[in-house]
Structures are given as C-alpha cells and as structure tokens.
Write an enzyme that holds these catalytic residues in place. Structure first.
Site, mmCIF file in Angstrom:
data_model
loop_
_atom_site.group_PDB
_atom_site.id
_atom_site.type_symbol
_atom_site.label_atom_id
_atom_site.label_comp_id
_atom_site.label_asym_id
_atom_site.label_seq_id
_atom_site.Cartn_x
_atom_site.Cartn_y
_atom_site.Cartn_z
ATOM 1 N N ARG A 93 0.831 -1.214 0.000
ATOM 2 C CA ARG A 93 0.000 0.000 0.000
ATOM 3 C C ARG A 93 0.865 1.264 0.000
ATOM 4 O O ARG A 93 0.502 2.289 -0.573
ATOM 5 C CB ARG A 93 -0.969 -0.006 1.180
ATOM 6 C CG ARG A 93 -1.964 1.103 1.053
ATOM 7 C CD ARG A 93 -3.089 1.191 2.074
ATOM 8 N NE ARG A 93 -3.313 0.076 2.925
ATOM 9 C CZ ARG A 93 -2.885 0.024 4.197
ATOM 10 N NH1 ARG A 93 -2.206 1.009 4.719
ATOM 11 N NH2 ARG A 93 -3.169 -1.016 4.926
ATOM 12 N N TYR A 129 -13.424 20.855 -16.150
ATOM 13 C CA TYR A 129 -13.904 19.496 -16.372
ATOM 14 C C TYR A 129 -15.084 19.220 -15.441
ATOM 15 O O TYR A 129 -14.976 19.382 -14.224
ATOM 16 C CB TYR A 129 -12.761 18.499 -16.123
ATOM 17 C CG TYR A 129 -13.235 17.070 -16.037
ATOM 18 C CD1 TYR A 129 -13.931 16.481 -17.090
ATOM 19 C CD2 TYR A 129 -13.003 16.322 -14.894
ATOM 20 C CE1 TYR A 129 -14.371 15.180 -17.005
ATOM 21 C CE2 TYR A 129 -13.443 15.008 -14.799
ATOM 22 C CZ TYR A 129 -14.124 14.452 -15.858
ATOM 23 O OH TYR A 129 -14.579 13.155 -15.764
ATOM 24 N N ASP A 142 -4.742 22.095 -12.365
ATOM 25 C CA ASP A 142 -4.986 20.883 -13.148
ATOM 26 C C ASP A 142 -4.353 21.122 -14.522
ATOM 27 O O ASP A 142 -4.853 21.918 -15.319
ATOM 28 C CB ASP A 142 -6.494 20.617 -13.259
ATOM 29 C CG ASP A 142 -6.806 19.334 -14.045
ATOM 30 O OD1 ASP A 142 -5.949 18.889 -14.829
ATOM 31 O OD2 ASP A 142 -7.919 18.797 -13.874
ATOM 32 N N LYS A 172 -4.801 10.552 -19.305
ATOM 33 C CA LYS A 172 -4.857 11.262 -20.584
ATOM 34 C C LYS A 172 -3.483 11.240 -21.275
ATOM 35 O O LYS A 172 -2.976 10.171 -21.530
ATOM 36 C CB LYS A 172 -5.378 12.678 -20.318
ATOM 37 C CG LYS A 172 -6.672 12.715 -19.490
ATOM 38 C CD LYS A 172 -7.787 12.002 -20.210
ATOM 39 C CE LYS A 172 -9.161 12.210 -19.621
ATOM 40 N NZ LYS A 172 -9.416 11.597 -18.317
HETATM 41 N N1 PLP Z 1 -9.163 16.687 -14.947
HETATM 42 C C1 PLP Z 1 -9.421 16.814 -16.264
HETATM 43 C C2 PLP Z 1 -9.076 18.093 -16.961
HETATM 44 C C3 PLP Z 1 -10.026 15.760 -16.960
HETATM 45 O O1 PLP Z 1 -10.288 15.904 -18.273
HETATM 46 C C4 PLP Z 1 -10.361 14.568 -16.267
HETATM 47 C C5 PLP Z 1 -11.033 13.445 -16.963
HETATM 48 O O2 PLP Z 1 -11.543 13.598 -18.059
HETATM 49 C C6 PLP Z 1 -10.065 14.473 -14.900
HETATM 50 C C7 PLP Z 1 -9.472 15.553 -14.271
HETATM 51 C C8 PLP Z 1 -10.411 13.230 -14.121
HETATM 52 O O3 PLP Z 1 -9.466 12.238 -14.379
HETATM 53 P P1 PLP Z 1 -9.797 10.643 -14.365
HETATM 54 O O4 PLP Z 1 -10.778 10.387 -15.440
HETATM 55 O O5 PLP Z 1 -8.440 10.043 -14.609
HETATM 56 O O6 PLP Z 1 -10.328 10.323 -13.003
#
Ligand code: PLP
Length: 384
Positions: free
Chosen positions: A56, A108, A181, A206
């Site tokens: 873990r 998002y 982000d 991504k």
């Molecule tokens: N942040 C952005 C800009 C995203 O596009 C996404 C998912 O599409 C996330 C966070 C969330 O990531 P995850 O799908 O890996 O949980």
C-alpha cells in the site's frame, strides 16, 4: 543516462530512458514488474530492503513512475493515484470543515460535480469564479480567503487559459495553496510549479499515459514540506488510494514517448484548428494556438513546444448539425476522454446539458494520426 551524466537532461531524454530506471538484477534495460504485496524482514526483524514493508505504501514500479514525473514536471515530489479524480479528492480532503475553497468555473465537469457534492457534505464554502479573468480571480481570493484555490489550464472543454503566475500571487497573498490541473498540457507543454503553483494535478489517464489503457492520477508538489502535502501523503498511505504495480509499469512505458506524442498532437491540433477556423459550417474554434484566441498571448508565454491536442469547435446550427457531423466521422472515435494516440470526438452538451456548453460544440482530442487523413475525415463529415 546509463552513465548518469551530470548535465540537466532534456524531457525527451528523461522520458525515453524513464529517468534512468532499469532492472539492476538482470541487466534488463526495462524495469521489472514487482507484484509482491508484502516484504520480508531479517532475523533481527529489520526490513530486508529498507523502506519496503507493504505494497500500500511501497512499490518500486510506482516509485519509478513518480520519479520520472517529478523530473518532467520539475517537482520536488510526486504522488500517483488510481485515477485523476482520486488525486482531486486527495487535495480537497485536506480542507478542514467550515473552511472555504475557490474553484475555477466551467472546468472538467467531473471535477466540478465532485467538489460541489464534497463541499456540501463537509460544510465547506465553495466559491466558483471565471479564473481566466485574472482580476476576478484575485478579487475572489481576497474576499473569500480560501484554503485551496483550484484552476485548470487549458480548461476542458472551453480551452480557457489562466495566468498561473498571477493566480499564485493572489492565492499566496491570502495564504491559499494554488493547485493547477495541467491535464490538457501535460508536464511537457507547461510547468505550473515554475510559475508559483504549489501543486500540479494531472489525470495521467490522458496524455501522460497516452494509450487509453491506464486510469491514473498524479499530484506533483513544488516542495515536499507543506502541511497540505504531508496530509495528502499520509492519507494516501493510510486510506489506500494507491496505484497498482502493473498500472504504474504501463504508465512508465507510456511516458517514454510523452514528449514525442505531445509534439505531434499539438502540431496536428494546430493544423486542424486552422482548417476549422476557415470552414463555412463552423461558428467558432476554441484553441489557444490560434492568434485570435483570447488566451493566445498568455498561452504562448506559459506553454512551450505546442498548445496540446485538445480543441473544441462549434458547428453552425446547434445540436442536430453537430451530432450529424460527429455521426459521420470515420476516423475520430465518438468517445469521451482525451490525450490518447487515437483521435476522439465528443458532443459535450449531451454529457452535461445544464452547464452552458454550446449545443453545437464538438470537442476533439487530436491524436498522432496523419493530419491529412484527419482533415479529410473532418471535411467529409462537415460536408465539404
Ligand atoms: N481533470 C481533467 C481536466 C479531466 O479531463 C479529467 C477526466 O476527463 C479528470 C481531471 C479526471 O481524471 P480521471 O478520469 O483520470 O479520473
């Protein structure tokens, strides 16, 4: 890299050689997969390998991927999570009940929706602000004195650009941590920590992984000493939102080509943005690489090597014509997500009908296919 040269290596070198990770035991140039959930102690009851007790908290494949991400992001420390959302949640779980947080609006949708529900449950005052408006963001920081200020740049799916240096200054003036982000840019195209951000978050699902086959998230910190970072690390170890070894191994493999992929995706996206901007069926193109984009000058200063593979455009006539275009595309998969080698198209209004997304908006995640093929596909789908 095998000889560990002293000079600071470029991202392409760091990535291709996974920041020097090999398999010392066999001489393999690729690290082995370590699946053991537990580690033995010697006769004196000391761990046989210092630092290895239980999966873990301790796994070499996770460490290798974290070390590489730290080098690419210019971070002091990186923590991996089993998804981007788990990384988002790890940050907000450090906020005490009754505090306030400031979050960029129209980012998002999954992030916004989770933060809203979490803050309501925990009695945290949530303030949402259009953070690409630098003055509005600074004013909101001063007024609400948040514990965490959260921005996303370029934003998904609006492609808005936030001035990270200005946002850091505004956040730090009231003692807030600025979290960025950086999913759409990846650690190759921008380095938010160098502009003063405290933490960078990535959905590594991504571009970082890039092959649409690993779900993961990352937090990269400018310094490992902050109380927030200590809490995030401790909570990950104890609550167990950890990445599995095989996933971490795959992530490292994906990252070997990250600079190459981001460069190609950016080049393709730029060419498609220019093509769409001149198309009679297209109302607007949202892509920070276009000189007419409101955040272009800022993006050109803040990003390097390209503007990424994410772009949105609005088809004239609303939802039906846009869905018709999406339906006719042959190469672009109609699927959510972004940052993979294969191009995707998404009608975001279908997914989030109440958030102000234009009905005619199609979001493209541009991959690394031949750009002529992608252009031809868009041309036939748009009917020209
Ligand atoms: N942040 C952005 C800009 C995203 O596009 C996404 C998912 O599409 C996330 C966070 C969330 O990531 P995850 O799908 O890996 O949980």
């Amino acid at each position: 890299m095998a000889d560990s040269p002293d000079k600071e290596l470029q991202p392409a070198t760091l990535a291709a050689q996974a920041a020097g990770a090999t398999d010392a035991e066999t001489g393999g140039v690729v690290p082995a997969v370590h699946l053991s959930t537990t580690f033995a102690r010697d006769a004196d009851y000391a761990p046989m390998v210092p630092g290895n007790v239980y999966l873990r908290s301790h796994n070499e494949n996770v460490r290798v991927a974290e070390r590489l991400l730290s080098r690419l992001e210019g971070a002091a420390d990186t923590l991996l999570f089993p998804s981007g959302m788990a990384a988002v949640a790890a940050v907000f779980r450090t906020v005490p009940n009754g505090a306030s947080v400031l979050v960029q609006s129209q980012i998002y949708w999954g992030t916004t929706a989770w933060i809203r529900a979490f803050c309501a449950r925990r009695d945290i005052a949530l303030h949402e602000v259009e953070a690409s408006d630098t003055e509005a963001f600074a004013a909101a920081c001063a007024k609400h004195r948040p514990a965490i200020a959260w921005v996303e740049t370029p934003s998904n799916p609006w492609l808005r650009i936030v001035d990270i240096a200005a946002a850091s200054e505004a956040a730090h003036a009231v003692g807030a941590q600025l979290v960025v982000d950086g999913t759409a840019a990846s650690p190759v195209l921008s380095h938010p920590l160098s502009f003063g951000a405290d933490i960078v978050m990535h959905s590594a699902t991504k571009g970082i992984n890039g092959h649409s086959d690993v779900l993961s998230g990352a937090l990269c910190a400018s310094g490992p000493q902050s109380e927030t970072w200590r809490m995030i690390r401790e909570d990950r170890d104890m609550a167990g939102a950890v990445m599995a070894p095989m996933e971490a191994w795959l992530l490292t493999r994906g990252m070997r080509t990250l600079p190459l992929r981001m460069r190609e995706m950016s080049r393709n996206a730029m060419a498609l943005a220019e093509y769409l901007a001149d198309h009679p069926q297209v109302e607007t193109v949202m892509y920070p690489g276009l000189p007419g984009h409101p955040g272009h000058a800022l993006a050109a200063r803040q990003m390097r090597g390209g503007f990424g593979g994410l772009l949105s455009f609005v088809v004239k006539g609303g939802a039906q014509p846009a869905l018709r275009v999406a339906g006719r595309l042959k190469l672009f998969h109609r699927a959510t997500s972004l940052g993979g080698v294969e191009s995707l198209v998404e009608h975001r209004h279908t997914i989030e009908p109440h958030t102000g997304i234009p009905e005619g908006l199609l979001r493209l995640s541009v991959g690394i296919e031949d750009v002529g093929d992608l252009k031809d596909d868009l041309a036939q789908a748009l009917g020209q």
